[in-house]
Each structure stands twice: as C-alpha cells, then as structure tokens.
Enzyme design. Structure first.
Site, mmCIF file in Angstrom:
data_model
loop_
_atom_site.group_PDB
_atom_site.id
_atom_site.type_symbol
_atom_site.label_atom_id
_atom_site.label_comp_id
_atom_site.label_asym_id
_atom_site.label_seq_id
_atom_site.Cartn_x
_atom_site.Cartn_y
_atom_site.Cartn_z
ATOM 1 N N ARG A 85 80.076 15.994 -4.633
ATOM 2 C CA ARG A 85 80.385 16.260 -3.217
ATOM 3 C C ARG A 85 81.818 16.738 -3.036
ATOM 4 O O ARG A 85 82.083 17.605 -2.202
ATOM 5 C CB ARG A 85 80.182 14.996 -2.382
ATOM 6 C CG ARG A 85 78.763 14.489 -2.354
ATOM 7 C CD ARG A 85 78.692 13.201 -1.564
ATOM 8 N NE ARG A 85 78.734 13.483 -0.151
ATOM 9 C CZ ARG A 85 77.657 13.552 0.631
ATOM 10 N NH1 ARG A 85 76.466 13.322 0.136
ATOM 11 N NH2 ARG A 85 77.765 13.813 1.892
ATOM 12 N N ALA A 95 78.892 20.577 7.157
ATOM 13 C CA ALA A 95 78.494 21.388 8.311
ATOM 14 C C ALA A 95 79.709 22.022 8.980
ATOM 15 O O ALA A 95 79.729 23.229 9.251
ATOM 16 C CB ALA A 95 77.732 20.520 9.318
ATOM 17 N N TYR A 144 70.899 12.241 -12.011
ATOM 18 C CA TYR A 144 71.070 13.596 -12.563
ATOM 19 C C TYR A 144 72.530 13.793 -12.964
ATOM 20 O O TYR A 144 73.426 13.087 -12.482
ATOM 21 C CB TYR A 144 70.602 14.672 -11.582
ATOM 22 C CG TYR A 144 71.118 14.565 -10.165
ATOM 23 C CD1 TYR A 144 72.369 15.062 -9.798
ATOM 24 C CD2 TYR A 144 70.344 13.971 -9.175
ATOM 25 C CE1 TYR A 144 72.816 14.978 -8.491
ATOM 26 C CE2 TYR A 144 70.784 13.875 -7.857
ATOM 27 C CZ TYR A 144 72.022 14.384 -7.538
ATOM 28 O OH TYR A 144 72.473 14.289 -6.240
ATOM 29 N N ASP A 195 74.270 16.493 10.364
ATOM 30 C CA ASP A 195 73.856 15.108 10.613
ATOM 31 C C ASP A 195 74.110 14.680 12.059
ATOM 32 O O ASP A 195 73.522 13.706 12.529
ATOM 33 C CB ASP A 195 74.620 14.145 9.685
ATOM 34 C CG ASP A 195 73.937 13.978 8.331
ATOM 35 O OD1 ASP A 195 73.026 14.769 8.037
ATOM 36 O OD2 ASP A 195 74.315 13.062 7.584
#
Ligand SMILES: Cc1cc2nc3c(=O)[nH]c(=O)nc-3n(C[C@H](O)[C@H](O)[C@H](O)COP(=O)(O)OP(=O)(O)OC[C@H]3O[C@@H](n4cnc5c(N)ncnc54)[C@H](O)[C@@H]3O)c2cc1C
Length: 416
Positions: free
Chosen positions: A107, A17, A215, A293
């Site tokens: 990430r 963010a 995945y 978040d």
C-alpha cells in the site's frame, strides 16, 4: 471552457481515491488542493491486489510502470484446504500481454507513486488539516470546518475521506444509508519476511469458520497475510488495533505447516472488525460528491475496494469534463458507477460465506465440486470474474454509462 476553469477544487483525503482524483483533475488543467489530517503521506504496512480494471487507471495516470517495477504480477489465485494446503482450485489469471496485470502491491508504494504524480501535476497537498465537519448550504455551497476552527468554502468538494467520512454525513444529510452492522467476522493483517522464489500467486486457505489469504509483495521480500475469523462480538471498525501475534497463531494453529511457519514470524499484528455498509442512494449534494470508501466501503473478499476507488476517480473526472453543469456531471458519475459498485459490494459479501463452510456434507460436496471443476474446466471460474477485470474505466464516461446499463440488465446473474 470546462467546469473547473477558474474553480477552486478541494479533495478531502489523501488515500487512493483522493490522490487519484486530484492527479486526474490536475493533469487536465484543474487547480486542486488535497486536505489530509495526517502529518505525512503514509500508509499502513499491508498489501493490495490491483486488478487490470484498477491498473488501467494507474496506467492512464502514468504511474503503472513505477508500481509494477516492485509489485509481483499475480499468475493465479489458488483455493486450498486449510489443514494440508492441498489445492482445491487454481484460478489462472490470463497473460495480460501489453495491458496491466494483477499486481500485488504494498500500500505504501501505491500511495507514494500517486502522491508523486499528484505533486508533479501541480496538486497542493496540505497535511495536518483535520476536518471536523462539512456542511452544504442551501445554494449547494460546501463549507468545510477544520478542527482548528478555520472555515473553507471551495467551489467544488470531492469527499475521498474514507470509512468515517464527514463529507458523507453532509451529503446524506440525515437520510442515511443505515448504520453499518458487524458481519460476525474479524480480520488480522500482518507482513512477514518472504522469499524471492515464492510463486507469484495468491493462496486462500479455507477452514471451518476461518480463512487466510496470503501473497508476496516487493519482489517477494515480504509476504502479506490477511486472516479472517468468525466471532460473535466486536464493537469498533478501523484498521489500527494492535493485537498479540500469539492470538493469531493460536486461531490458525490447525492450518497447514507453511501457514504456521509464516505466522510464527509475525511480529506486528493488527486486528479489526468487518462491517457491512449499505451503498447509499445519494452520492452527491450541491457541489459536493463522494468517491471511494466514503461512499461504498466493501468487505475485502473480492479485493476491489481500492480498485473501485481508482475507477470512481477516473469516471468522475471524465463526467466533469463532459458536462457543462456540476449537478449533471455528478448525476452522470453516479449513473455510470452505481450498478457496478452495488454488484461488487454484494459479491464480496457472498465470497466470505463460501470460504468458511463447516465440516460436514456441504463442505465435502463443495470441495469435491471445486476439485472436479479444477480438473474439467479450470478457466470456468475465472471467466465468472471477467466482468470485474475486463472493465476499462478509462474508455470514456459514456461507455461507462452504457456498461452500467448492461450490468443492470444482467445483475440478476451475479453469483460471485
Ligand atoms: C484487509 C483489507 C484488504 C484489502 N485488500 C484490498 C485489495 O486487495 N484490493 C483492493 O482493491 N482493495 C482492498 N481493500 C480495500 C481498500 O483498502 C480500500 O477500499 C481503499 O483503501 C479505500 O481508499 P479511499 O481513498 O477511498 O479511503 P482511505 O484509504 O480510507 O483514505 C481516506 C483518507 O482520508 C483521510 N481523512 C479521513 N477523515 C478525515 C478528516 N476528518 N480530515 C482529514 N482527512 C481525513 C484519511 O486520513 C485517509 O488518508 C482492502 C481492505 C482491507 C480492510
């Protein structure tokens, strides 16, 4: 003349963010400083699914292609029986054409791309800046107190400081969103070696009281695993509690052979408790505002936390660009975001219950229903998620406000 001309903007937190909002602001000419407590910009070893709604923001920030070069584009989400891996439902993802695909991203690669874009746009990222507390004075002035004792008084503060956000405490000023509560579920995450010929799809193995999502990442060289188990007790919330791989292997020892094979290769395993948080009614106070978040942590079962953080970042900057007063910009941002965010947070909670049905008539019926749906109307399930993936946060704040209103009208029909 825009709201940020001559203003000193501080973003607290260099996660998805914070880096996205700082980049978007700086690319439009704002002077932005990001404060981050860590000593370097780094991320935990784990995967994220970035769906087209989040991908549109990455494209607008100019980092989508860099990320897509390594991240496999997902073709399907497949629901499977836990014990033999048999397919119950295959949700094919549409060919995105020239638009963004659903990417399965490491990430660290996402953070590295965003940090590069931020620095390239002139954002100052200041590391080792742990914030002790935030206050908002009567005239709306945010005051940041660093752990070292230093005080900062930015013109505008964007709190992108995650789950335990000091900015959130100041914005809510005691009129909180209630205490988070333990959902009765814990989750392990781990990365194991992958194979480059693994199909580019996410599999969900649904067992009684537990499920496992997996995945491929980084061109298939790695495999991401998130394994969720129901439990009665847990106290802490956070991502960094190391656990013994043997406990994860034992918990999933009756799962399909391929799952047991993956878990047998797990070396570094982290466990954390899953908590529910109510979305607060207040997202801003004075010249401070919350994104990501820090304002709406979610359970991971719709894979939308980071996607919502990207959406927030873009819509907030659009609202700041369109308004001539900070309070009006923040109010427009909250109006544009709130209904969608609440619907996503609620939907994620509902998904967990559906995956964990115990053996018995309800589970048998549910699985038979999924198999029938798979045969008769394979795209029907996917279309229930179109409202998530088709949303384009970069289409302009006013479209976002209009969409928020439409969603408000239809929010009685969620059911995801
Ligand atoms: C298992 C799991 C799987 C997930 N999978 C997906 C997925 O597939 N797709 C998806 O979209 N989302 C997913 N999510 C959610 C996603 O990871 C989060 O929603 C997202 O990372 C939130 O980003 P953020 O920038 O708001 O917060 P964070 O990433 O938490 O960043 C906050 C930053 O603020 C800094 N900070 C905090 N406090 C201070 C302080 N006092 N002083 C200075 N700095 C501070 C922190 O160090 C950190 O860098 C998943 C989450 C989990 C747990």
């Amino acid at each position: 003349m825009s709201l940020w001309d001559g203003a000193e903007i501080t973003v607290l937190g260099a996660g998805v963010a914070g880096l996205a909002v700082a980049t978007a602001l700086a690319q439009r000419g704002a002077a932005v400083t990001v404060l981050e407590r860590a000593e370097e910009i780094r991320e935990v070893g784990a995967g994220l699914q970035i769906s087209p709604n989040g991908g549109r923001v990455l494209a607008a920030l100019g980092v989508y292609d860099q990320i897509a070069a390594e991240a496999p584009a997902s073709r399907a989400v497949v629901l499977r029986n836990h014990f033999d891996g048999a397919e119950r439902l295959r949700m094919r993802l549409p060919d995105p054409g020239p638009g963004p695909a659903t990417l399965m991203v490491h990430r660290a690669d996402l953070i590295e791309a965003l940090a590069g874009a931020a620095r390239g746009a002139g954002v100052q990222i200041r590391l080792l800046q742990a914030v002790d507390s935030v206050e908002i004075e009567g005239d709306g002035q945010p005051v940041i107190r660093l752990l070292t004792g230093g005080l900062l008084r930015p013109d505008l503060l964007i709190g992108a400081d995650g789950l335990h956000s000091p900015t959130r405490r100041a914005v809510l000023a005691g009129a909180g969103a209630g205490r988070p509560f333990f959902t009765g579920q814990v989750a392990w995450r781990t990365l194991v070696p992958g194979r480059s010929d693994d199909p580019p799809e996410a599999s969900v193995y649904m067992g009684p009281g537990r499920h496992l999502v997996s995945y491929p990442l980084r061109g298939g060289r790695l495999r991401n695993i998130v394994a969720v188990e129901e439990r009665t007790g847990w106290t802490e919330e956070g991502w960094h509690h190391a656990d013994d791989p043997a406990r994860l292997q034992r918990a999933f020892s009756n799962f399909a052979p391929e799952v047991r094979g993956w878990l047998g290769e797990a070396r570094e395993v982290y466990l954390w408790g899953l908590f529910r948080h109510a979305v607060p009614v207040t997202w801003h106070r004075g010249r401070a505002v919350l994104i990501g978040d820090a304002v709406h942590p979610t359970l991971p079962f719709l894979a939308q936390g980071a996607n919502m953080a990207l959406e927030d970042a873009w819509v907030l900057v659009d609202c700041l660009a369109a308004a001539d007063e900070t309070g009006a910009a923040f109010a427009a941002y909250q109006a544009a975001r709130e209904v969608r965010v609440r619907k996503l947070v609620t939907g994620a909670t509902a998904n967990a219950r559906a995956y964990h049905l115990r053996p018995g008539p309800v589970r048998t019926l549910a699985h038979a229903g999924l198999s029938a749906l798979n045969r008769l109307a394979p795209d029907a399930v996917r279309r229930r998620f179109d409202w998530i993936y088709d949303y384009d946060p970069t289409a302009g704040a006013w479209q976002a406000v209009a969409e928020a209103r439409t969603q408000a009208a239809s929010s009685t029909h969620t059911g995801t």
